[in-house]
Scaffold this motif. Structure first.
Motif, PDB file in Angstrom:
ATOM      1  N   ASN A   3      44.374  24.936  39.786  1.00 16.54           N
ATOM      2  CA  ASN A   3      43.392  24.726  38.887  1.00 16.54           C
ATOM      3  C   ASN A   3      43.535  24.411  37.573  1.00 16.54           C
ATOM      4  OD1 ASN A   3      40.575  25.166  40.759  1.00 16.54           O
ATOM      5  ND2 ASN A   3      42.110  26.704  41.503  1.00 16.54           N
ATOM      6  N   LYS A   4      42.666  24.746  36.876  1.00 15.82           N
ATOM      7  CA  LYS A   4      43.039  24.564  35.340  1.00 15.82           C
ATOM      8  C   LYS A   4      42.950  26.023  34.691  1.00 15.82           C
ATOM      9  CE  LYS A   4      40.988  19.962  35.632  1.00 15.82           C
ATOM     10  NZ  LYS A   4      40.666  18.741  34.878  1.00 15.82           N
ATOM     11  N   PHE A   5      43.299  26.815  35.182  1.00 16.63           N
ATOM     12  CA  PHE A   5      43.612  28.197  34.395  1.00 16.63           C
ATOM     13  C   PHE A   5      44.820  28.084  33.322  1.00 16.63           C
ATOM     14  CE2 PHE A   5      41.863  29.752  38.503  1.00 16.63           C
ATOM     15  CZ  PHE A   5      40.832  30.184  38.145  1.00 16.63           C
ATOM     16  N   LYS A   6      44.288  28.440  32.091  1.00 18.96           N
ATOM     17  CA  LYS A   6      45.490  28.404  31.326  1.00 18.96           C
ATOM     18  C   LYS A   6      46.241  29.682  30.977  1.00 18.96           C
ATOM     19  CE  LYS A   6      44.160  24.502  28.839  1.00 18.96           C
ATOM     20  NZ  LYS A   6      44.463  23.591  29.517  1.00 18.96           N
ATOM     21  N   ILE A   7      45.472  30.704  31.474  1.00 23.58           N
ATOM     22  CA  ILE A   7      45.662  32.336  31.247  1.00 23.58           C
ATOM     23  C   ILE A   7      45.494  32.945  32.687  1.00 23.58           C
ATOM     24  CG2 ILE A   7      45.796  32.354  28.708  1.00 23.58           C
ATOM     25  CD1 ILE A   7      43.072  33.993  29.348  1.00 23.58           C
ATOM     26  N   ILE A   8      45.923  34.041  32.891  1.00 27.05           N
ATOM     27  CA  ILE A   8      45.619  34.696  34.197  1.00 27.05           C
ATOM     28  C   ILE A   8      44.139  35.179  33.964  1.00 27.05           C
ATOM     29  CG2 ILE A   8      45.810  36.706  35.532  1.00 27.05           C
ATOM     30  CD1 ILE A   8      48.778  36.487  34.638  1.00 27.05           C
ATOM     31  N   PRO A   9      43.221  34.673  34.970  1.00 22.10           N
ATOM     32  CA  PRO A   9      41.836  35.023  34.939  1.00 22.10           C
ATOM     33  C   PRO A   9      41.555  36.691  34.514  1.00 22.10           C
ATOM     34  CG  PRO A   9      42.312  33.630  36.617  1.00 22.10           C
ATOM     35  CD  PRO A   9      43.501  34.140  36.192  1.00 22.10           C
ATOM     36  N   ASP A  10      40.597  36.917  33.535  1.00 20.59           N
ATOM     37  CA  ASP A  10      40.138  38.282  33.351  1.00 20.59           C
ATOM     38  C   ASP A  10      39.964  39.245  34.518  1.00 20.59           C
ATOM     39  OD1 ASP A  10      40.562  37.673  30.877  1.00 20.59           O
ATOM     40  OD2 ASP A  10      38.418  37.243  30.308  1.00 20.59           O
ATOM     41  N   PRO A  11      39.007  38.813  35.463  1.00 12.02           N
ATOM     42  CA  PRO A  11      38.792  39.904  36.542  1.00 12.02           C
ATOM     43  C   PRO A  11      40.173  40.586  37.251  1.00 12.02           C
ATOM     44  CG  PRO A  11      37.418  38.062  36.845  1.00 12.02           C
ATOM     45  CD  PRO A  11      38.258  37.600  35.626  1.00 12.02           C
ATOM     46  N   LEU A  34      33.035  39.986  51.527  1.00  6.61           N
ATOM     47  CA  LEU A  34      34.116  38.791  51.435  1.00  6.61           C
ATOM     48  C   LEU A  34      35.620  39.405  51.316  1.00  6.61           C
ATOM     49  CD1 LEU A  34      34.002  35.952  51.573  1.00  6.61           C
ATOM     50  CD2 LEU A  34      34.333  35.764  48.907  1.00  6.61           C
ATOM     51  N   GLU A  35      36.512  38.873  52.271  1.00 10.14           N
ATOM     52  CA  GLU A  35      37.788  39.654  52.136  1.00 10.14           C
ATOM     53  C   GLU A  35      38.776  38.226  51.665  1.00 10.14           C
ATOM     54  OE1 GLU A  35      38.653  40.908  55.849  1.00 10.14           O
ATOM     55  OE2 GLU A  35      37.088  42.476  55.912  1.00 10.14           O
ATOM     56  N   ILE A  36      38.497  37.229  51.980  1.00  5.94           N
ATOM     57  CA  ILE A  36      39.305  35.922  51.710  1.00  5.94           C
ATOM     58  C   ILE A  36      38.562  34.686  51.241  1.00  5.94           C
ATOM     59  CG2 ILE A  36      40.447  33.962  52.954  1.00  5.94           C
ATOM     60  CD1 ILE A  36      40.735  36.130  55.442  1.00  5.94           C
ATOM     61  N   LEU A  37      39.027  34.386  49.976  1.00  4.84           N
ATOM     62  CA  LEU A  37      38.325  33.459  49.111  1.00  4.84           C
ATOM     63  C   LEU A  37      39.448  32.343  48.920  1.00  4.84           C
ATOM     64  CD1 LEU A  37      35.873  32.151  47.767  1.00  4.84           C
ATOM     65  CD2 LEU A  37      36.333  33.892  45.775  1.00  4.84           C
ATOM     66  N   HIS A  38      39.208  31.015  49.283  1.00  3.96           N
ATOM     67  CA  HIS A  38      40.157  30.127  48.853  1.00  3.96           C
ATOM     68  C   HIS A  38      39.519  29.222  48.013  1.00  3.96           C
ATOM     69  CE1 HIS A  38      43.665  30.264  51.821  1.00  3.96           C
ATOM     70  NE2 HIS A  38      42.602  31.349  52.542  1.00  3.96           N
ATOM     71  N   CYS A  39      39.969  29.047  46.799  1.00  4.14           N
ATOM     72  CA  CYS A  39      39.442  28.418  45.766  1.00  4.14           C
ATOM     73  C   CYS A  39      40.367  27.255  45.286  1.00  4.14           C
ATOM     74  CB  CYS A  39      38.765  28.830  44.620  1.00  4.14           C
ATOM     75  SG  CYS A  39      37.354  29.812  45.020  1.00  4.14           S
ATOM     76  N   GLU A  40      41.788  27.112  45.744  1.00  2.67           N
ATOM     77  CA  GLU A  40      42.634  26.471  45.258  1.00  2.67           C
ATOM     78  C   GLU A  40      42.536  24.838  45.382  1.00  2.67           C
ATOM     79  OE1 GLU A  40      44.009  27.270  49.601  1.00  2.67           O
ATOM     80  OE2 GLU A  40      42.934  28.229  48.045  1.00  2.67           O
ATOM     81  N   PHE A  41      43.098  24.118  44.389  1.00  2.00           N
ATOM     82  CA  PHE A  41      42.601  22.652  44.423  1.00  2.00           C
ATOM     83  C   PHE A  41      41.348  22.178  43.818  1.00  2.00           C
ATOM     84  CE2 PHE A  41      46.547  22.794  47.129  1.00  2.00           C
ATOM     85  CZ  PHE A  41      47.619  21.830  46.414  1.00  2.00           C
ATOM     86  N   ASN A  42      41.000  22.844  42.857  1.00  2.13           N
ATOM     87  CA  ASN A  42      39.613  22.454  42.338  1.00  2.13           C
ATOM     88  C   ASN A  42      39.681  22.434  40.889  1.00  2.13           C
ATOM     89  OD1 ASN A  42      37.200  22.739  44.206  1.00  2.13           O
ATOM     90  ND2 ASN A  42      38.466  24.607  44.792  1.00  2.13           N
ATOM     91  N   ASN A  43      38.716  22.651  40.098  1.00  6.84           N
ATOM     92  CA  ASN A  43      38.857  22.340  38.524  1.00  6.84           C
ATOM     93  C   ASN A  43      38.136  23.531  37.813  1.00  6.84           C
ATOM     94  OD1 ASN A  43      39.556  19.605  38.523  1.00  6.84           O
ATOM     95  ND2 ASN A  43      37.691  19.116  39.193  1.00  6.84           N
ATOM     96  N   LEU A  44      38.565  24.700  38.268  1.00 12.42           N
ATOM     97  CA  LEU A  44      38.350  26.060  37.755  1.00 12.42           C
ATOM     98  C   LEU A  44      39.041  26.532  36.750  1.00 12.42           C
ATOM     99  CD1 LEU A  44      37.770  28.029  41.182  1.00 12.42           C
ATOM    100  CD2 LEU A  44      36.004  27.113  39.754  1.00 12.42           C
ATOM    101  N   SER A  45      38.378  26.950  35.443  1.00 17.53           N
ATOM    102  CA  SER A  45      39.243  27.594  34.186  1.00 17.53           C
ATOM    103  C   SER A  45      38.955  28.903  34.116  1.00 17.53           C
ATOM    104  CB  SER A  45      38.894  26.597  33.215  1.00 17.53           C
ATOM    105  OG  SER A  45      37.615  26.542  32.880  1.00 17.53           O
ATOM    106  N   ARG A  46      38.063  29.534  34.950  1.00 23.88           N
ATOM    107  CA  ARG A  46      37.678  30.798  34.680  1.00 23.88           C
ATOM    108  C   ARG A  46      36.954  31.449  36.065  1.00 23.88           C
ATOM    109  NH1 ARG A  46      32.186  31.215  31.547  1.00 23.88           N
ATOM    110  NH2 ARG A  46      31.753  29.094  31.329  1.00 23.88           N
TER     111      ARG A  46
END
Length: 189
Positions: A175-183, A144-156
């Motif tokens: 999305n619903k991230f409150k901080i920069i995701p750990d990965p 996988l080179e390209i992953l589009h996940c914008e405009f969802n309800n992800l928080s992590r």
């Protein structure tokens, strides 16, 4: 008609207003047994001896999963803008040559873990769904080179994403991230 196209590699079924249950597993779908069994508006054009592209006007509502699962050479599948809520796991396990999967602008709440079995996948478009999380199986998509996940309800994001060495485009805005995701902290990501 699609099943009789064994050389088909690219298929776009976006914006067809397909019954969303057509893409769910047969045991979970509420598709009526009286669904139409004809497809119309089909056209196919050969671009070379090994590739074809088809645009389909209507699809077999009650058997979309069965029809698509029979297209073993499929490399690109676009199911965007179809109000899909559930994606049948068996659809994903049979499409082993898939390089691009477009599922954006649907109503998908969760991805089945079988997404991880499509290791040939290079681009995955999941934007504008209702995803709450992405499972750790996503890391099995080693190409996988390209992953589009914008405009969802992800928080992590799953920690396993750190192992996705080929991923160079990751879209997460709105999305619903409150901080920069750990990965994303890991320098090898």
């Amino acid at each position: 008609p699609l099943v009789k196209m064994p050389r088909l590699r690219f298929l776009e079924l976006s914006r067809l207003q397909i019954d969303p249950s057509a893409f769910a597993s047969p045991q979970t779908s509420g598709t009526s047994s009286g669904a139409s069994s004809t497809a119309s508006g089909s056209s196919a054009s050969s671009s070379s001896a090994t590739s074809s592209h088809a645009q389909v006007g209507q699809v077999l509502v009650g058997s979309a999963v069965r029809v698509l699962s029979a297209l073993h050479r499929l490399e690109s599948l676009d199911l965007s803008h179809n109000k899909i809520v559930n994606l049948a796991p068996e659809l994903l396990t049979t499409l082993s040559r898939l390089v691009s999967l477009k599922l954006h602008n649907n109503k998908i709440l969760r991805l089945p873990k079988e997404v991880g079995s499509v290791t040939s996948l290079q681009s995955l478009y999941l934007q504008e769904n209702q995803l709450l999380k992405i499972g750790k199986f996503i890391a099995q998509l080693v190409n996988l080179e390209i992953l589009h996940c914008e405009f969802n309800n992800l928080s992590r994001l799953p920690q396993e994403m750190k192992a996705m060495s080929k991923l160079h485009c990751l879209m997460l805005h709105h999305n619903k991230f409150k901080i920069i995701p750990d990965p994303l902290y890991d320098s090898s990501f």
